[in-house]
Enzyme design. Sequence first.
Site, mmCIF file in Angstrom:
data_model
loop_
_atom_site.group_PDB
_atom_site.id
_atom_site.type_symbol
_atom_site.label_atom_id
_atom_site.label_comp_id
_atom_site.label_asym_id
_atom_site.label_seq_id
_atom_site.Cartn_x
_atom_site.Cartn_y
_atom_site.Cartn_z
ATOM 1 N N LYS A 68 0.864 -1.175 0.000
ATOM 2 C CA LYS A 68 0.000 0.000 0.000
ATOM 3 C C LYS A 68 0.905 1.230 0.000
ATOM 4 O O LYS A 68 1.762 1.374 0.867
ATOM 5 C CB LYS A 68 -0.902 -0.014 1.236
ATOM 6 C CG LYS A 68 -2.070 0.970 1.199
ATOM 7 C CD LYS A 68 -3.136 0.534 0.202
ATOM 8 C CE LYS A 68 -4.398 1.364 0.318
ATOM 9 N NZ LYS A 68 -5.137 1.102 1.559
ATOM 10 N N HIS A 69 0.731 2.089 -1.003
ATOM 11 C CA HIS A 69 1.547 3.296 -1.129
ATOM 12 C C HIS A 69 3.040 2.974 -1.104
ATOM 13 O O HIS A 69 3.823 3.613 -0.408
ATOM 14 C CB HIS A 69 1.188 4.308 -0.045
ATOM 15 C CG HIS A 69 -0.237 4.786 -0.126
ATOM 16 N ND1 HIS A 69 -0.744 5.408 -1.251
ATOM 17 C CD2 HIS A 69 -1.252 4.715 0.766
ATOM 18 C CE1 HIS A 69 -2.018 5.704 -1.039
ATOM 19 N NE2 HIS A 69 -2.349 5.288 0.168
ATOM 20 N N ASN A 97 12.783 5.486 7.864
ATOM 21 C CA ASN A 97 13.402 4.440 8.676
ATOM 22 C C ASN A 97 12.474 3.228 8.742
ATOM 23 O O ASN A 97 11.278 3.368 8.942
ATOM 24 C CB ASN A 97 13.671 4.951 10.086
ATOM 25 C CG ASN A 97 14.816 5.948 10.159
ATOM 26 O OD1 ASN A 97 15.877 5.691 9.624
ATOM 27 N ND2 ASN A 97 14.602 7.063 10.829
ATOM 28 N N HIS A 139 14.408 5.715 0.095
ATOM 29 C CA HIS A 139 13.738 7.000 0.295
ATOM 30 C C HIS A 139 12.657 7.232 -0.756
ATOM 31 O O HIS A 139 12.632 6.559 -1.766
ATOM 32 C CB HIS A 139 14.759 8.141 0.242
ATOM 33 C CG HIS A 139 15.715 8.110 1.395
ATOM 34 N ND1 HIS A 139 16.987 7.599 1.285
ATOM 35 C CD2 HIS A 139 15.578 8.499 2.674
ATOM 36 C CE1 HIS A 139 17.606 7.699 2.455
ATOM 37 N NE2 HIS A 139 16.767 8.236 3.318
#
Length: 538
Positions: free
Chosen positions: A289-290, A432, A538
Amino acid sequence: MAVASKNIPAPDLVAVRRALLSVSDKTGLVEFASELAHRGVELVSTGGTARAIADAGVAVTDVSEVTGFPEIMDGRVKTLHPLVHGGLLGVRDDPEHAAAMDEHGIQPFDLVVINLYPFEEVRFAGGAYAETIENIDIGGPAMVRAAAKNHAYCTVVTDPGDYAAVLNALEMNTGSLSLEFRKKMAAKAFARTAAYDAAIANWFAEALDVEHPAWRSLGGRLAEVTRYGENPHQQAAFYVTGERRPGVATARQVQGKQLSYNNLNDTDAAFELVAEFDPARSAAVAIIKHANPCGVAEGASLKDAYLKALACDPVSAFGGIVALNQPLDAEAAEEIAKVFTEVIIAPGASPEAEAIIAAKKNLRLLVTDGLPDPRAAGLTAKTVSGGLLVQSRDNGVVDDLDLKVVTKRAPSEAELADLKFAFRVAKHVKSNAIVYVRDGATVGIGAGQMSRVDSSRIAARKAQDAAVAAGLEQPGTSGSVVASDAFFPFADGLVSAVEAGATAVIQPGGSMRDDEVIAAADAHGIAMVFTGMRHFRH
């Protein structure tokens, strides 16, 4: 020094009387050439293209008859000649150009049909060095660029998919092509040669082990225009590079509505993650998800793995992406269909599974016929203001690492298996990243937080929520192991994991306070393993 323009206005319509054809991909060639000839267009062609047209009974002049010079050097030299390029580049309304063309007997070309040697196909098929070099087209790009530059008088066509549009435009304009049409074809032609040259430059960098070439170009072919980008006010499209890596770019869409920008991004993330799990060892399922996993599990079957993955975070799984490391079967399809899912991607699907998914008409099913190799080299790129950030793909695999036990207690065999599982998943979680795993399934995932402690706490809270939803007395983190994508800078992150119930930890190590973190682990009687490799994402 810039070349000054004579400001000679381009005509709106240019009649197509003479065409030059030289194509590697002969899809639709004979039909297109026949239609041009039927319209009275004189055809000039080269080598195999000329033979294909002539064999169809269509009148064609070989380019060697125009130049008075035969093809030489295995066809490397055939069109690099003034009688060809003068016909492409001559500005017909410029008196000096017209005089030069008249003096040297240069006849203009009104239409140029070129597609290039299949360099990209040979490159990504792993062709030998000499074979790849031989498939670098020289004359083709030269003619394409010449005709595109002189689009005031010449139309250039580089894609067989545009043949119908050319014929339609000729029909509408009684044998002529408009300036607007010529501009569009020129723009497409320059984009094609740019992507072609980018592929060559990048191949050379790989072949010569040049990590950071002085110029870096990226190119791709339009696969589809999506309805919008990440948000409705953003425009977006999907381009494919030609890399033969199984995934969203190579998949066959069995059914379902068009994939959105977010669907493509999330599906890629899901499939790259599930490919970390060897299908010969066990079935594995990742729910995304995302671009973050909300559940990953291995199991005796895909159904078993899916249910274990779903249990990690059933709330977030709603409207998610499901990736499988084995062909979708009917049993798994029935379970997945019970939850609203945007996309299923798998290396295959049985007819029975396809029939079950067909009942969900908007659910996309993608079949890839393979899994991407997590160890394979490659490049990833990200745009920043005024530039590109390019790096090698993160192809580190935990099974290849020399793991180091740094605590007094070593992990048990079962803990070690779960630690490796957790680190595979952490590689694909936004930093993180904290991932709790128990018995071959994630039980809590914390992603994308500014503090590693916060990621640990979020993962533990999600595990508690999942336990409540399942009616369990204890969260899944009780008796679990935990992975961190980077080192713990302080002992507090590790202590937070211990408080959640973790009995073993895997992390890269390398902090200035490693000794403090190790001491904290020993004080709580847990095992800890260093990988020596981090997985920031990231």
